[in-house]
Design a protein around this motif. Structure first.
Motif, PDB file in Angstrom:
ATOM      1  N   LEU A   1       0.765  -1.130  -0.024  1.00 19.64           N
ATOM      2  CA  LEU A   1      -0.041   0.045   0.074  1.00 19.64           C
ATOM      3  C   LEU A   1       0.991   1.368  -0.046  1.00 19.64           C
ATOM      4  N   LEU A   2       2.065   1.190   0.576  1.00 21.37           N
ATOM      5  CA  LEU A   2       2.873   2.296   0.569  1.00 21.37           C
ATOM      6  C   LEU A   2       3.814   2.564  -0.607  1.00 21.37           C
ATOM      7  N   THR A   3       3.561   1.528  -1.678  1.00 17.16           N
ATOM      8  CA  THR A   3       4.488   1.819  -2.987  1.00 17.16           C
ATOM      9  C   THR A   3       3.740   2.818  -3.840  1.00 17.16           C
ATOM     10  N   ALA A   4       4.477   3.203  -4.809  1.00 17.66           N
ATOM     11  CA  ALA A   4       3.813   4.123  -5.709  1.00 17.66           C
ATOM     12  C   ALA A   4       2.665   3.557  -6.511  1.00 17.66           C
ATOM     13  N   GLU A   5       2.365   2.169  -6.362  1.00 17.03           N
ATOM     14  CA  GLU A   5       1.244   1.733  -7.072  1.00 17.03           C
ATOM     15  C   GLU A   5       0.223   2.497  -6.509  1.00 17.03           C
ATOM     16  N   PHE A   6       0.184   2.689  -5.292  1.00 19.06           N
ATOM     17  CA  PHE A   6      -0.996   3.368  -4.418  1.00 19.06           C
ATOM     18  C   PHE A   6      -0.707   4.650  -4.063  1.00 19.06           C
ATOM     19  N   ARG A   7       0.379   4.724  -3.523  1.00 14.75           N
ATOM     20  CA  ARG A   7       0.598   6.237  -3.105  1.00 14.75           C
ATOM     21  C   ARG A   7       0.652   7.070  -4.194  1.00 14.75           C
ATOM     22  N   SER A   8      -0.200   8.346  -4.121  1.00 16.72           N
ATOM     23  CA  SER A   8      -0.338   9.314  -5.203  1.00 16.72           C
ATOM     24  C   SER A   8       0.796  10.771  -4.847  1.00 16.72           C
ATOM     25  N   GLY A   9       1.135  10.453  -3.473  1.00 18.51           N
ATOM     26  CA  GLY A   9       1.666  11.624  -2.898  1.00 18.51           C
ATOM     27  C   GLY A   9       0.782  12.659  -2.191  1.00 18.51           C
TER      28      GLY A   9
ATOM     29  N   LEU B   1       1.268   9.447   5.721  1.00 22.30           N
ATOM     30  CA  LEU B   1       0.142   9.587   5.034  1.00 22.30           C
ATOM     31  C   LEU B   1      -0.741  10.812   5.531  1.00 22.30           C
ATOM     32  N   LEU B   2      -0.821  11.092   6.904  1.00 21.45           N
ATOM     33  CA  LEU B   2      -1.576  12.217   7.321  1.00 21.45           C
ATOM     34  C   LEU B   2      -1.029  13.413   6.746  1.00 21.45           C
ATOM     35  N   ASP B   3       0.299  13.566   6.534  1.00 20.68           N
ATOM     36  CA  ASP B   3       0.913  14.751   6.029  1.00 20.68           C
ATOM     37  C   ASP B   3       0.632  14.878   4.629  1.00 20.68           C
ATOM     38  N   GLU B   4       0.387  13.934   3.953  1.00 21.02           N
ATOM     39  CA  GLU B   4       0.031  13.835   2.382  1.00 21.02           C
ATOM     40  C   GLU B   4      -1.623  14.384   2.460  1.00 21.02           C
ATOM     41  N   ILE B   5      -2.284  13.865   3.230  1.00 16.01           N
ATOM     42  CA  ILE B   5      -3.685  14.308   3.044  1.00 16.01           C
ATOM     43  C   ILE B   5      -3.800  15.677   3.495  1.00 16.01           C
ATOM     44  N   TYR B   6      -3.282  16.153   4.578  1.00 12.02           N
ATOM     45  CA  TYR B   6      -3.083  17.498   5.045  1.00 12.02           C
ATOM     46  C   TYR B   6      -2.625  18.428   3.825  1.00 12.02           C
ATOM     47  N   GLY B   7      -1.679  17.829   2.969  1.00 12.05           N
ATOM     48  CA  GLY B   7      -1.229  18.797   1.851  1.00 12.05           C
ATOM     49  C   GLY B   7      -2.229  18.846   0.894  1.00 12.05           C
ATOM     50  N   ALA B   8      -2.962  17.963   0.557  1.00 15.21           N
ATOM     51  CA  ALA B   8      -4.246  17.883  -0.272  1.00 15.21           C
ATOM     52  C   ALA B   8      -5.098  19.057   0.309  1.00 15.21           C
TER      53      ALA B   8
ATOM     54  N   VAL C   1      -0.402  11.367  -9.965  1.00 12.72           N
ATOM     55  CA  VAL C   1       1.028  11.345  -9.017  1.00 12.72           C
ATOM     56  C   VAL C   1       1.159  12.974  -8.592  1.00 12.72           C
ATOM     57  N   ARG C   2       1.638  13.174  -7.398  1.00 10.97           N
ATOM     58  CA  ARG C   2       1.713  14.639  -7.067  1.00 10.97           C
ATOM     59  C   ARG C   2       2.968  14.905  -7.573  1.00 10.97           C
ATOM     60  N   GLU C   3       3.002  16.123  -8.434  1.00 13.36           N
ATOM     61  CA  GLU C   3       4.015  16.794  -8.952  1.00 13.36           C
ATOM     62  C   GLU C   3       4.520  18.156  -8.002  1.00 13.36           C
TER      63      GLU C   3
END
Length: 714
Positions: A540-548, A595-602, A618-620
């Motif tokens: 789940l933590l690979t780039a397959e799932f993680r969008s950033g 993941l919390l930091d990523e959701i906060y970023g969104a 993917v996050r650019e």
């Protein structure tokens, strides 16, 4: 949602895309308003709705026959008031030279209260001359059902009666095919110079340096005469009601982190906005505009997200759903004895059976989640009185799991819609293309979803725990059923070469070997072995799932993967939060903080209000997340996600029966040095928890009041 009830999009004027992310929304109880950033109700999803009927389908303000130039607009932090600030375009000549652009300041301020829209239009003349001000409203009421607005066609309609006027008011009435008269009205504080059934025209003389206020009300039935006193008094009531909802439960704040606190505040106020105080207690409606109604699954998950800080939501949700538990079998409603409601609607099309959602039970997971939440609520609160009241409903729900939920007797909960009008997929990924195999082929029914087996496992374990507390001898049987479900899932869903679980089994028992985020919900329920949980977490933590920006619902590279789809590659904040909480259950904290930091970023790119979902690109660097154009905003389980993720990252668990709060290996997201949880009610006691980063680890400093014990591990 299934495409039989798909959502239509529209494009607004002035080059601004009218996806839901650009709309403004207000809600009070069963009424909600959707308008554009000017405050106008024009087309598409716009309108003032009450109990799934549109009472106001057009409401447009013009000044001198032109739309004002918008300066700014938005909803107040507490979600009560909307305000739009604008200025005039050049006014047409009125007995002399015309007024130039930019000399008038117009403010539209509005709120909803008691199923009614209250609005004040304030105009201030900042010019050097007196102005004759032509101001007009266009309005209309089509009484469209929410499903019509969403795009479901109707072959026949009821009768819209000719509107009536009385100088300051226009009354609208509609007689539905269900024989119900529905009415609304619009009223003005000043008599228009000209009033018709669809337009009110005013001509004001506005001296330089002076202001004028015009009050408008719209709602069900007859309108009282609007004025300043009514606007102020009702505005105070609306704000006080919101404050009462906001003050329920504990407070969570980051120290010296104003932006993060703003996100917490926005999320808490969004949950409060969507929460309606019903006779059975508070219930978080799913989302505005399409799902502003009680949903079973959404209400349960939102209440679970908030359970550690505000258990009142869980009690309200459980009590409401118990009162609407199915007692009979009906294919159109997809009901069976003991099953828990998926959705309820109050509009004409639901009443007539043109859509099945008046009281609809086509959710395969809600009944299991109902039992599981009851168990979590009992441990969190120690409120066994409520559990005893719910006990017959919990037993009936368990009987449904045993006798109806498992249609083929293989020990797994499955579904196949009972009527063609129902939802074809009945888990949380309920779009028609969301369940498939490794080749993209759709399953033959009945379908056993992976995450639903996790919910069933959690339900049987919860029932066994509750049985122990209440002295029910069947607790041993229920515990055995939980372990039997665990063994079946580990045996039949696990794909060893993938290090992951299949998304479902079809009616022949064949694995649907698509790789989706559903496995994160299995972690949330605590079903997998530690070794398999570790492998699932790692993938789940690979780039397959993680969008950033969070976890995608489907792994990149899978058949039907599309980051712009509803369920096949988008990011749903609640889905990421449940997976994160599942990882934390197995001791993973650092990844959860990430993941919390990523959701906060969104969230920072969505004005700190997380939408129902967004695209899974993917996050650019330097680019924001890409919005999904018709995502609900606000949406309850999106707003609640931050609180579930915070509980996970802090490692907090609460057992009010034992009077114990446990904090296991806490951490904090990047950039947050201190965080406090105050007023955490545990039984008859209260505890405050202060977390602080010290020398590379996070320490917790408690303050107890009453019989609460704290245990810190890790």
């Amino acid at each position: 949602m299934d495409d039989a009830y798909s959502i239509q999009t529209t494009t607004a004027d002035e080059g601004e895309h009218d996806g839901l992310e650009t709309l403004t929304t207000l809600k009070d109880r069963d009424a909600f308003l959707v308008a554009d950033p000017w405050g106008d109700v024009k087309d598409g999803a716009h309108g003032l709705f009450d109990r799934d009927t549109r009472l106001l389908s057009r409401f447009v303000l013009t000044v001198g026959r032109a739309r004002p130039s918008r300066l700014s607009s938005g909803v107040t932090r507490d979600n009560v008031f909307f305000a739009c600030h604008s200025t005039n375009r050049p006014l047409p000549p009125m007995g002399g030279r015309s007024a130039p652009a930019g000399v008038l300041h117009l403010e539209r301020r509005r709120f909803l209260w008691d199923r009614r829209l209250f609005e004040r239009v304030r105009v201030v003349n900042h010019g050097t001359e007196d102005i004759l001000l032509p101001l007009a409203f266009e309005f209309g009421a089509d009484f469209a059902d929410i499903f019509q607005v969403r795009g479901t066609p109707r072959a026949q309609h009821g009768r819209i009666h000719p509107p009536t006027t009385d100088g300051r008011r226009v009354a609208f009435r509609y007689t539905g095919l269900d024989g119900v008269d529905r009415s609304s009205c619009i009223a003005f504080s000043e008599p228009p110079a000209r009033l018709t059934a669809e337009r009110a025209e005013f001509m004001f003389s506005l001296p330089r340096g002076r202001r004028l206020d015009l009050y408008v009300e719209c709602g069900i039935d007859a309108c009282a005469a609007p004025d300043e006193d009514r606007f102020r008094w009702n505005g105070v009531q609306a704000r006080l009601a919101m404050r009462r909802r906001m003050r329920r439960g504990a407070s969570v704040r980051g120290r010296r982190s104003p932006r993060f606190n703003d996100w917490l505040t926005q999320s808490r106020t969004d949950v409060a906005l969507l929460t309606t105080d019903l006779p059975t207690g508070p219930y978080p409606y799913a989302g505005v505009p399409w799902f502003s109604t009680p949903f079973g699954r959404d209400g349960i998950i939102t209440a679970w997200q908030m359970l550690w800080i505000d258990p009142s939501l869980a009690k309200g949700v459980l009590t409401y759903l118990a009162a609407r538990q199915a007692t009979g079998t009906d294919a159109f409603m997809d009901s069976a004895p003991g099953k828990i409601m998926h959705e309820t609607r109050g509009g004409e099309m639901s009443a007539l059976g043109e859509v099945p959602f008046g009281l609809y039970y086509g959710g395969v997971d809600t009944t299991c989640l109902f039992i599981a939440l009851a168990g979590a609520y009992a441990r969190r609160t120690g409120d066994l009185t409520t559990v005893r009241d719910l006990w017959p409903h919990l037993i009936a729900a368990a009987d449904w799991m045993r006798d109806h939920g498992d249609s083929n007797g293989d020990g797994l909960i499955d579904y196949a819609r009972a009527a063609e009008t129902g939802l074809s997929n009945q888990g949380w990924k309920d779009s028609e293309d969301s369940i498939f195999d490794s080749q993209g082929r759709f399953p033959k029914g009945p379908v056993a979803l992976l995450e639903v087996q996790g919910y069933a496992f959690a339900a049987w374990r919860a029932l066994a725990d509750l049985g122990g507390l209440l002295g029910d001898e069947r607790r041993t049987e229920w515990a055995a059923r939980a372990e039997a479900v665990r063994a079946l899932v580990e045996d039949r869903f696990w794909i060893e070469e993938q290090g992951f679980y299949a998304i479902a089994l079809d009616g022949d028992g064949r694995r649907m070997e698509a790789i989706g985020s559903n496995a994160g919900h299995l972690l949330f329920c605590g079903l997998p072995s530690r070794e398999r949980a570790r492998r699932v977490t790692r993938r789940l933590l690979t780039a397959e799932f993680r969008s950033g920006w969070g976890l995608r619902t489907l792994a990149k590279g899978q058949p039907r993967f599309n980051p712009m789809s509803y369920h096949n590659g988008s990011v749903w904040p609640h889905d990421t939060a449940m997976a994160a909480a599942g990882m934390a259950r197995y001791g993973e904290r650092r990844a959860v903080a990430m993941l919390l930091d990523e959701i906060y970023g969104a969230a920072t790119h969505f004005h700190l209000r997380l939408p129902e979902l967004f695209c899974g690109f993917v996050r650019e660097t330097g680019e924001p997340p890409i919005a999904y154009p018709v995502a609900c905003l606000p949406q309850a389980w999106a707003a609640g996600s931050v609180f579930l993720m915070l509980q996970a990252v802090l490692g907090v668990s609460i057992d009010a029966i034992e009077g114990l709060v446990e904090v296991a290996a806490p951490t904090l997201p990047a950039g947050l040095e201190r965080l406090s949880v105050t007023g955490l009610q545990v039984g008859d006691g209260v505890i405050d928890l202060n977390f602080q980063r010290l020398d590379g680890h996070v320490a917790v400093m408690p303050r107890e009041r009453g019989g609460v014990s704290l245990r810190v591990t890790g």
